[in-house]
Enzyme design. Structure first.
Site, PDB file in Angstrom:
ATOM      1  N   ASP A   1     -14.591  -5.026  -2.870  1.00 44.19           N
ATOM      2  CA  ASP A   1     -13.619  -4.134  -3.512  1.00 44.19           C
ATOM      3  C   ASP A   1     -12.849  -4.912  -4.600  1.00 44.19           C
ATOM      4  O   ASP A   1     -12.643  -6.136  -4.466  1.00 44.19           O
ATOM      5  CB  ASP A   1     -12.660  -3.645  -2.408  1.00 44.19           C
ATOM      6  CG  ASP A   1     -11.785  -2.482  -2.825  1.00 44.19           C
ATOM      7  OD1 ASP A   1     -12.134  -1.793  -3.792  1.00 44.19           O
ATOM      8  OD2 ASP A   1     -10.755  -2.255  -2.152  1.00 44.19           O
TER       9      ASP A   1
ATOM     10  N   HIS B   1      -2.007   2.852  -4.978  1.00 44.79           N
ATOM     11  CA  HIS B   1      -2.369   2.006  -3.833  1.00 44.79           C
ATOM     12  C   HIS B   1      -1.152   1.815  -2.931  1.00 44.79           C
ATOM     13  O   HIS B   1      -0.049   1.592  -3.430  1.00 44.79           O
ATOM     14  CB  HIS B   1      -2.786   0.613  -4.308  1.00 44.79           C
ATOM     15  CG  HIS B   1      -4.160   0.544  -4.898  1.00 44.79           C
ATOM     16  ND1 HIS B   1      -4.408  -0.003  -6.128  1.00 44.79           N
ATOM     17  CD2 HIS B   1      -5.364   0.897  -4.393  1.00 44.79           C
ATOM     18  CE1 HIS B   1      -5.713   0.034  -6.368  1.00 44.79           C
ATOM     19  NE2 HIS B   1      -6.314   0.584  -5.339  1.00 44.79           N
ATOM     20  N   GLY B   2      -1.363   1.836  -1.627  1.00 46.09           N
ATOM     21  CA  GLY B   2      -0.269   1.555  -0.691  1.00 46.09           C
ATOM     22  C   GLY B   2       0.575   2.798  -0.450  1.00 46.09           C
ATOM     23  O   GLY B   2       0.058   3.919  -0.446  1.00 46.09           O
TER      24      GLY B   2
ATOM     25  N   GLY C   1      -6.440   4.536  -3.230  1.00 48.80           N
ATOM     26  CA  GLY C   1      -5.099   4.954  -2.802  1.00 48.80           C
ATOM     27  C   GLY C   1      -5.118   6.226  -1.985  1.00 48.80           C
ATOM     28  O   GLY C   1      -4.247   7.085  -2.125  1.00 48.80           O
TER      29      GLY C   1
ATOM     30  N   SER D   1      -4.687   6.541   1.270  1.00 46.06           N
ATOM     31  CA  SER D   1      -3.667   6.593   2.336  1.00 46.06           C
ATOM     32  C   SER D   1      -2.456   7.372   1.848  1.00 46.06           C
ATOM     33  O   SER D   1      -1.944   7.104   0.757  1.00 46.06           O
ATOM     34  CB  SER D   1      -3.208   5.181   2.710  1.00 46.06           C
ATOM     35  OG  SER D   1      -4.272   4.436   3.219  1.00 46.06           O
TER      36      SER D   1
ATOM     37  N   ASN E   1     -11.252   5.374  -0.937  1.00 51.27           N
ATOM     38  CA  ASN E   1     -10.855   4.053  -0.434  1.00 51.27           C
ATOM     39  C   ASN E   1      -9.624   4.165   0.455  1.00 51.27           C
ATOM     40  O   ASN E   1      -8.609   4.741   0.043  1.00 51.27           O
ATOM     41  CB  ASN E   1     -10.507   3.129  -1.606  1.00 51.27           C
ATOM     42  CG  ASN E   1     -11.746   2.612  -2.297  1.00 51.27           C
ATOM     43  OD1 ASN E   1     -12.830   3.136  -2.124  1.00 51.27           O
ATOM     44  ND2 ASN E   1     -11.581   1.569  -3.079  1.00 51.27           N
ATOM     45  N   VAL E   2      -9.727   3.602   1.646  1.00 48.22           N
ATOM     46  CA  VAL E   2      -8.617   3.661   2.601  1.00 48.22           C
ATOM     47  C   VAL E   2      -8.314   2.254   3.107  1.00 48.22           C
ATOM     48  O   VAL E   2      -9.176   1.614   3.710  1.00 48.22           O
ATOM     49  CB  VAL E   2      -8.963   4.553   3.822  1.00 48.22           C
ATOM     50  CG1 VAL E   2      -7.741   4.724   4.722  1.00 48.22           C
ATOM     51  CG2 VAL E   2      -9.536   5.895   3.402  1.00 48.22           C
TER      52      VAL E   2
END
Ligand code: 13P
Length: 289
Positions: free
Chosen positions: A80, A180-181, A209, A211, A230-231
């Site tokens: 990644d 992200h985050g 991102g 999550s 993507n997690v």
């Protein structure tokens, strides 16, 4: 069974579902992701950030590839967010199947030449598994570094067309307001922009991102052609939260008990995401015709 980014995303694009790419750091993470995928008959991607690769090196990649080889479902092992050609070479040498060439810090021309160079390098290795690229810049916490919100750059649909044509990338990570985050404000995705990008490029689109994004947003972006999600944060928080809870509750804990609990807590998150992405029971899509 071992698979690749390219092979996992092709049927997802045609059949309109998403494949989960879960960031893992160790045995517990990789086990949780593969077990969850097996229990739901789903393809899945194990992905490693450069910091995890630096920490775990070849043994960590070997752990992932051996779990992938033995799995009853298709599993790809992916690097990644990597902006270094040397680290990409190293990861390929350790056995990852595909990489993300992250030239998002560069201007368009330099991002194109960096990504094209990585595509050529990866193509020259045995069994080309695919290259994901990023156009635009996603903000938030990325591999331990904070990318400030004012550095966020949305993906421009016209540039996406040129970028994909000139680089030969196999999947494109887009910035449409995804972060992200942690989302510090309610997430706002630019669906019109995504629609325009999807109309211009014909390769699978990737959303980073994931999550913290509401379910209805995930469902909606799948409709516009996103087929890799993507997690990282949610699976990592499940792990750390469970560990913290157990260590605070008990004076003595067997390490193997903690590991099993950590696996189960991450598995719950992975299964929920797999169901949401629509990849459960999609294993038949990968059987040779
Ligand atoms: P989250 O940490 O927000 O899930 O993002 C993960 C990611 O995009 C990794 O590339």
């Amino acid at each position: 069974m071992r698979s690749t980014l390219k092979d996992l995303l092709a049927p997802a694009q045609v059949q309109n579902y998403g494949v989960g790419a879960f960031n893992i750091y160790n045995l517990e993470g990789a086990t949780a992701v593969v077990q969850a995928a097996e229990e739901l008959n789903s393809p899945v991607i194990l992905q490693l950030l450069p910091s995890a690769l630096k920490m775990g090196g070849r043994p960590l990649v070997s752990l992932c590839t051996s779990l992938a080889d033995k799995a009853s479902v298709p599993v790809a092992v992916h690097l990644d967010h990597c902006s270094s050609a040397e680290i990409i070479d190293q990861a390929l040498g350790y056995g990852v199947d595909s990489v993300m060439a992250d030239g998002s810090e560069l201007d368009l021309a330099r991002n194109i030449s960096f990504t094209r160079e990585i595509v050529e390098r990866v193509r020259s290795t045995n069994g080309y598994g695919g290259v994901e690229a990023e156009l635009g810049k996603i903000s938030g916490m990325e591999d331990g570094e904070i990318v400030e919100a004012h550095h966020q750059q949305m993906t421009k649909p016209d540039e996406a067309l040129t970028f994909v044509r000139e680089t030969g990338a196999d999947a494109l990570a887009v910035c449409i307001g995804n972060v992200h985050g942690t989302y510090h404000r309610p997430p706002q995705l630019d669906f019109n922009r995504l629609d325009e990008i999807a109309a211009k490029v014909n390769i699978p689109l990737v959303l980073h991102g994931t999550s913290g994004l509401p379910d209805e947003m995930i469902t909606r972006v799948i409709g516009y052609g996103v087929c890799k999600f993507n997690v990282n944060t949610e699976i990592r928080s499940a792990y750390l939260g469970r560990m913290r809870h157990l260590l605070c509750q008990h004076d003595r804990c067997e390490l193997t008990t903690l590991m099993k609990e950590a696996i189960n807590s991450m598995k719950d998150v992975v299964k929920e995401k797999i169901r949401l992405f629509g990849s459960a029971e999609k294993v038949l899509a990968y059987e040779p015709s």
